[in-house]
Write a protein that holds these residues in place. Structure first.
Motif, PDB file in Angstrom:
ATOM      1  N   ASN A 154       0.822  -1.210   0.000  1.00 50.64           N
ATOM      2  CA  ASN A 154       0.000   0.000   0.000  1.00 50.64           C
ATOM      3  C   ASN A 154       0.854   1.257   0.000  1.00 50.64           C
ATOM      4  O   ASN A 154       0.545   2.246  -0.679  1.00 50.64           O
ATOM      5  N   ASN A 155       1.931   1.230   0.779  1.00 52.49           N
ATOM      6  CA  ASN A 155       2.839   2.371   0.812  1.00 52.49           C
ATOM      7  C   ASN A 155       3.468   2.598  -0.561  1.00 52.49           C
ATOM      8  O   ASN A 155       3.572   3.739  -1.032  1.00 52.49           O
ATOM      9  N   ALA A 156       3.876   1.523  -1.207  1.00 48.40           N
ATOM     10  CA  ALA A 156       4.469   1.645  -2.534  1.00 48.40           C
ATOM     11  C   ALA A 156       3.456   2.167  -3.540  1.00 48.40           C
ATOM     12  O   ALA A 156       3.783   3.002  -4.394  1.00 48.40           O
ATOM     13  N   ALA A 157       2.217   1.693  -3.442  1.00 51.74           N
ATOM     14  CA  ALA A 157       1.179   2.159  -4.372  1.00 51.74           C
ATOM     15  C   ALA A 157       0.875   3.630  -4.161  1.00 51.74           C
ATOM     16  O   ALA A 157       0.730   4.397  -5.123  1.00 51.74           O
ATOM     17  N   GLU A 158       0.794   4.048  -2.904  1.00 52.72           N
ATOM     18  CA  GLU A 158       0.483   5.447  -2.604  1.00 52.72           C
ATOM     19  C   GLU A 158       1.578   6.371  -3.129  1.00 52.72           C
ATOM     20  O   GLU A 158       1.303   7.488  -3.580  1.00 52.72           O
ATOM     21  N   GLY A 159       2.808   5.904  -3.116  1.00 53.42           N
ATOM     22  CA  GLY A 159       3.914   6.729  -3.558  1.00 53.42           C
ATOM     23  C   GLY A 159       4.216   6.642  -5.034  1.00 53.42           C
ATOM     24  O   GLY A 159       5.007   7.441  -5.544  1.00 53.42           O
ATOM     25  N   SER A 160       3.592   5.687  -5.739  1.00 49.03           N
ATOM     26  CA  SER A 160       3.955   5.526  -7.146  1.00 49.03           C
ATOM     27  C   SER A 160       2.761   5.199  -8.025  1.00 49.03           C
ATOM     28  O   SER A 160       2.422   5.931  -8.945  1.00 49.03           O
ATOM     29  N   LEU A 161       2.095   4.089  -7.734  1.00 44.39           N
ATOM     30  CA  LEU A 161       1.041   3.605  -8.630  1.00 44.39           C
ATOM     31  C   LEU A 161      -0.081   4.617  -8.774  1.00 44.39           C
ATOM     32  O   LEU A 161      -0.586   4.851  -9.881  1.00 44.39           O
ATOM     33  N   ILE A 162      -0.493   5.232  -7.665  1.00 41.88           N
ATOM     34  CA  ILE A 162      -1.597   6.195  -7.723  1.00 41.88           C
ATOM     35  C   ILE A 162      -1.110   7.634  -7.598  1.00 41.88           C
ATOM     36  O   ILE A 162      -1.886   8.546  -7.336  1.00 41.88           O
ATOM     37  N   ALA A 163       0.190   7.843  -7.794  1.00 42.95           N
ATOM     38  CA  ALA A 163       0.746   9.200  -7.740  1.00 42.95           C
ATOM     39  C   ALA A 163       0.409   9.950  -9.028  1.00 42.95           C
ATOM     40  O   ALA A 163       0.183   9.337 -10.076  1.00 42.95           O
ATOM     41  N   PRO A 164       0.359  11.266  -8.978  1.00 46.46           N
ATOM     42  CA  PRO A 164       0.173  12.036 -10.212  1.00 46.46           C
ATOM     43  C   PRO A 164       1.236  11.667 -11.243  1.00 46.46           C
ATOM     44  O   PRO A 164       2.425  11.608 -10.937  1.00 46.46           O
ATOM     45  N   GLY A 165       0.801  11.400 -12.458  1.00 44.13           N
ATOM     46  CA  GLY A 165       1.710  10.985 -13.509  1.00 44.13           C
ATOM     47  C   GLY A 165       2.016   9.511 -13.510  1.00 44.13           C
ATOM     48  O   GLY A 165       2.671   9.004 -14.425  1.00 44.13           O
ATOM     49  N   GLY A 166       1.551   8.780 -12.473  1.00 44.42           N
ATOM     50  CA  GLY A 166       1.811   7.350 -12.383  1.00 44.42           C
ATOM     51  C   GLY A 166       0.864   6.533 -13.238  1.00 44.42           C
ATOM     52  O   GLY A 166       0.035   7.062 -13.979  1.00 44.42           O
ATOM     53  N   PRO A 167       0.960   5.202 -13.146  1.00 43.37           N
ATOM     54  CA  PRO A 167       0.165   4.334 -14.004  1.00 43.37           C
ATOM     55  C   PRO A 167      -1.342   4.539 -13.900  1.00 43.37           C
ATOM     56  O   PRO A 167      -2.034   4.533 -14.918  1.00 43.37           O
ATOM     57  N   VAL A 168      -1.875   4.702 -12.689  1.00 38.05           N
ATOM     58  CA  VAL A 168      -3.316   4.910 -12.555  1.00 38.05           C
ATOM     59  C   VAL A 168      -3.724   6.208 -13.236  1.00 38.05           C
ATOM     60  O   VAL A 168      -4.745   6.268 -13.936  1.00 38.05           O
ATOM     61  N   ASP A 169      -2.938   7.233 -13.055  1.00 33.46           N
ATOM     62  CA  ASP A 169      -3.222   8.525 -13.681  1.00 33.46           C
ATOM     63  C   ASP A 169      -3.229   8.400 -15.199  1.00 33.46           C
ATOM     64  O   ASP A 169      -4.086   8.950 -15.890  1.00 33.46           O
ATOM     65  N   GLN A 170      -2.272   7.664 -15.735  1.00 33.21           N
ATOM     66  CA  GLN A 170      -2.183   7.522 -17.184  1.00 33.21           C
ATOM     67  C   GLN A 170      -3.231   6.583 -17.750  1.00 33.21           C
ATOM     68  O   GLN A 170      -3.828   6.857 -18.795  1.00 33.21           O
ATOM     69  N   LEU A 171      -3.471   5.478 -17.070  1.00 31.97           N
ATOM     70  CA  LEU A 171      -4.306   4.435 -17.647  1.00 31.97           C
ATOM     71  C   LEU A 171      -5.797   4.666 -17.442  1.00 31.97           C
ATOM     72  O   LEU A 171      -6.596   4.500 -18.371  1.00 31.97           O
ATOM     73  N   LEU A 172      -6.189   5.017 -16.212  1.00 34.78           N
ATOM     74  CA  LEU A 172      -7.606   5.161 -15.935  1.00 34.78           C
ATOM     75  C   LEU A 172      -8.140   6.461 -16.509  1.00 34.78           C
ATOM     76  O   LEU A 172      -7.388   7.402 -16.757  1.00 34.78           O
ATOM     77  N   ALA A 173      -9.451   6.498 -16.688  1.00 30.22           N
ATOM     78  CA  ALA A 173     -10.049   7.620 -17.412  1.00 30.22           C
ATOM     79  C   ALA A 173     -10.060   8.903 -16.598  1.00 30.22           C
ATOM     80  O   ALA A 173      -9.855   9.990 -17.131  1.00 30.22           O
ATOM     81  N   GLY A 174     -10.322   8.796 -15.307  1.00 30.73           N
ATOM     82  CA  GLY A 174     -10.497   9.983 -14.489  1.00 30.73           C
ATOM     83  C   GLY A 174      -9.199  10.676 -14.142  1.00 30.73           C
ATOM     84  O   GLY A 174      -8.128  10.050 -14.098  1.00 30.73           O
ATOM     85  N   GLU A 175      -9.286  11.967 -13.900  1.00 35.96           N
ATOM     86  CA  GLU A 175      -8.145  12.717 -13.370  1.00 35.96           C
ATOM     87  C   GLU A 175      -7.790  12.125 -12.003  1.00 35.96           C
ATOM     88  O   GLU A 175      -8.653  11.695 -11.252  1.00 35.96           O
TER      89      GLU A 175
END
Length: 681
Positions: free
Chosen positions: A412-433
């Motif tokens: 969870n710590n790794a995801a919070e700092g990278s996966l769901i960070a601005p510019g990260g994979p969730v930001d790029q892949l998912l539709a929402g800002e």
């Protein structure tokens, strides 16, 4: 060695004082942070050393990284390793071609180094004294930490420093080196040079055909869904056995905002059926993605992203029909009916397929943000924090729960700092800002009623619990087997220590635990405990502990591992659309229109990397408490018969699911042998 289990009220005053001293110390280690991008949820301020990734899990991450990198190199080898001058079909300049060629060589060298480090990790695991389960790897970072970030290359940067010979069997050093190497390789692959590289390989821009998405699988096996995802039956079955079997709900009648007519219903279900009859008989089902209405969307190198708030109607044929599989009946791509938001049915050809694609986009976003991140990872974080803060290490519940939190705070710590960070994979892949997207995850946790999330209650609340009305629901049927297996184990285990309800009420550590779970200064969870008065009964304690174990194991497995088996093939479940939903039925629409709605190839490449990476790492196995340990986890011999009975029930469930798969489209996600104990990826 674990301490002898005991309830606090049964200890001597001196022992109680020692428990309090231990808990006071633990509360200094496990501290909440309320100012992260997940605010106002409380998350771990830091990941304690004992909760970091073990090198066994790191081995799985490294192996998956090798598979993904090897796949990319295999695609490139067709162009670079044929002994001829490199081709320039992508229209690159000469300097750009040189950068592409240089990056290919760096990736090949990195693959060799990563293979070497992984081999050294295996060698280290055979060294005496290595702690297999303990958090011997500090400073966790995930395989995909750098994914999605635009990073300029800098000259003269080496991939990673060589490991000193004398440290060849130093597990933490090897682990850190592996993570550094993976991070560096991913930064290079996702840099400007990486984009040129993907363009050179033909993995950039709009796809010329659906076959272009299959070319991303060279050494990797494409999911079987790649061959049948366009089938309406497969589309319907994804509501029941796909990555997100958590949205479908039974209804007696359609809401006013979704005015499907009998004629439209009968075009799928036949002239003898009606909406009213199907509703009375409990055969109507709805998916409603209203939560995405108005969500601000983002942009990528592929252009503007889109997500709708669609409704989709499904139905089961009447009881006298031999084939009672769920059918897809109608789709409306917005919450407001009207001329610009028509109702599509399967007879509408390409327009129907486009509407179906937009349902998949909404479902994929719901999956990642709600069913996956919110209702497994983030909910379990609160239990993983409250347990060491309120239950002493010798508390029986602490000993039961702790193996099911292994790696959760770290991932969870790794995801919070990278996966769901601005510019990260969730930001790029998912539709929402990204801010709006993470807010949906936060609200999912804030609005969750824990007591209503117990599996039997949750299924009943959605109206999908009855097999006579919804016969083919693999997730429900297999998950209930596992819920009952886990509940039996939890009940037998806790009965060793709690003689009656009075023992539960008198356990002041337990009462402090449930209080912190719902406290504004703690977990902030809703509707946990009995009537606002803590935990009063043994049966409720069993149910709550069962929910924790089930969520950490089976539920997370149900939503995590289909990322690889379904979502890694982007057309089957795209995470964003790149054109708005159709607003009219266009009979003459060419089949190629779908390509303008699907993500561009570079986004599909990133989706493949993320979903394959997250869905391909299996660490630990449900019921295997002693795996990787030199001594039994449960030192109390009274526990062993109950644990062995649990393991026996899991083997029986494995056989039963195997038998079920002989007479249904196989659903293997919840085979006990494929379920880790904890959320660790």
């Amino acid at each position: 060695m674990n301490p002898t289990p005991s309830l606090p009220q049964n200890d001597s005053p001196a022992e109680q004082a020692q428990r309090l001293t231990t808990l006071t110390s633990q509360r200094q280690v496990y501290t909440y942070r309320f100012d992260s991008r997940l605010s106002p949820l409380g998350i771990a301020a830091e990941v304690p050393r004992q909760d970091n990734f073990s090198f066994v899990s790191l081995d799985g991450i490294a192996t998956t990284a090798l598979q993904l990198l090897g796949n990319v190199l295999a695609i490139g080898a067709k162009l670079f390793d044929n002994g001829e001058a490199i081709q320039n079909d992508a229209g690159l300049s000469e300097p750009e071609l040189r950068r592409v060629e240089g990056l290919y060589q760096e990736l090949a060298e990195g693959f060799s180094r990563l293979s070497d480090r992984t081999a050294r990790l295996h060698q280290a695991s055979r060294s005496p004294g290595v702690a297999l389960i303990a958090g011997v790897i500090e400073g966790p970072r995930t395989l995909l930490k750098a994914a999605g970030q635009k990073l300029e290359e800098t000259a003269g940067v080496t991939l990673v420093s060589e490991i000193a010979t004398q440290a060849a069997l130093d597990v933490p050093a090897i682990g850190q080196d592996i993570r550094d190497l993976i991070d560096t390789l991913l930064k290079k692959l996702l840099s400007e040079a990486g984009e040129l590289f993907l363009a050179y390989l033909g993995l950039y821009g709009k796809a010329a055909s659906l076959d272009a998405y299959s070319t991303q699988f060279s050494l990797l096996q494409a999911p079987s869904v790649a061959s049948n995802y366009e089938s309406d039956l497969v589309f319907a079955r994804m509501r029941l056995a796909g990555p997100n079997p958590m949205v479908l709900q039974g209804i007696q009648a359609l809401p006013e905002k979704f005015p499907v007519t009998d004629a439209q219903f009968q075009s799928v279900m036949g002239p003898d059926d009606t909406l009213a009859r199907a509703g009375r008989e409990g055969r109507l089902f709805l998916t409603d993605y209203a939560l995405f209405q108005g969500i601000p969307t983002g942009q990528t190198s592929g252009g503007q992203k889109y997500i709708e708030a669609p409704l989709a109607l499904f139905a089961v044929p009447a009881a006298n029909v031999s084939d009672r599989k769920l059918r897809a009946v109608a789709i409306q791509c917005s919450q407001t009916p009207g001329r610009s938001s028509p109702i599509f049915t399967p007879k509408d050809g390409t327009s129907w397929r486009l509407a179906r694609l937009h349902v998949q986009v909404a479902d994929g976003n719901h999956h990642e943000l709600i069913a996956h991140l919110g209702l497994t990872h983030l909910v379990l974080e609160e239990f993983a924090m409250a347990t060491p803060r309120q239950l002493a290490p010798q508390h029986p519940l602490y000993l039961l729960l702790t193996p099911h939190f292994q790696g959760t705070l770290a991932i969870n710590n790794a995801a919070e700092g990278s996966l769901i960070a601005p510019g990260g994979p969730v930001d790029q892949l998912l539709a929402g800002e990204i801010t709006a997207s993470t807010q949906l995850s936060i609200q999912a946790v804030a609005n969750l009623s824990i007591n209503q999330a117990f599996l039997p209650r949750a299924l009943a609340a959605r109206g999908v619990e009855d097999p006579s009305k919804l016969p083919d629901f693999p997730y429900r049927d297999d998950a209930l087997l596992l819920w009952n297996d886990i509940r039996g184990w939890v009940s037998e285990y806790l009965a060793i220590y709690y003689n009656d309800d009075a023992a539960v009420r008198g356990d002041y550590e337990l009462q402090g635990w449930v209080t912190e779970l719902s406290s504004a200064e703690g977990g902030k969870l809703k509707d946990v405990g009995e009537n606002g008065a803590g935990i009063q009964t043994f049966e409720y304690l069993v149910d709550l502990a069962t929910y924790v174990l089930f969520t950490a194991s089976a539920q997370h497995a149900a939503v995590n591992f289909p990322q690889r088996t379904v979502m890694s093939f982007t057309p089957a479940l795209p995470l964003a659309a790149y054109a708005p939903a159709p607003t009219s039925v266009e009979e003459e629409l060419p089949e190629s229109a779908e390509l303008s709605h699907l993500p561009p190839l570079q986004m599909a490449f990133l989706q493949q990397a993320v979903t394959f990476g997250l869905g391909n790492v299996y660490f630990t196995r449900l019921g295997g408490y002693d795996t990787y340990l030199r001594e039994p986890w449960f030192q109390d011999a009274r526990v062993w018969p109950a644990m062995q009975a649990f393991q026996k029930r899991l083997r029986a469930t494995e056989r039963e699911i195997g038998q079920r798969n002989l007479s249904r489209i196989p659903y293997e996600t919840l085979l006990p042998s494929a379920i880790p104990q904890s959320i660790n990826i």
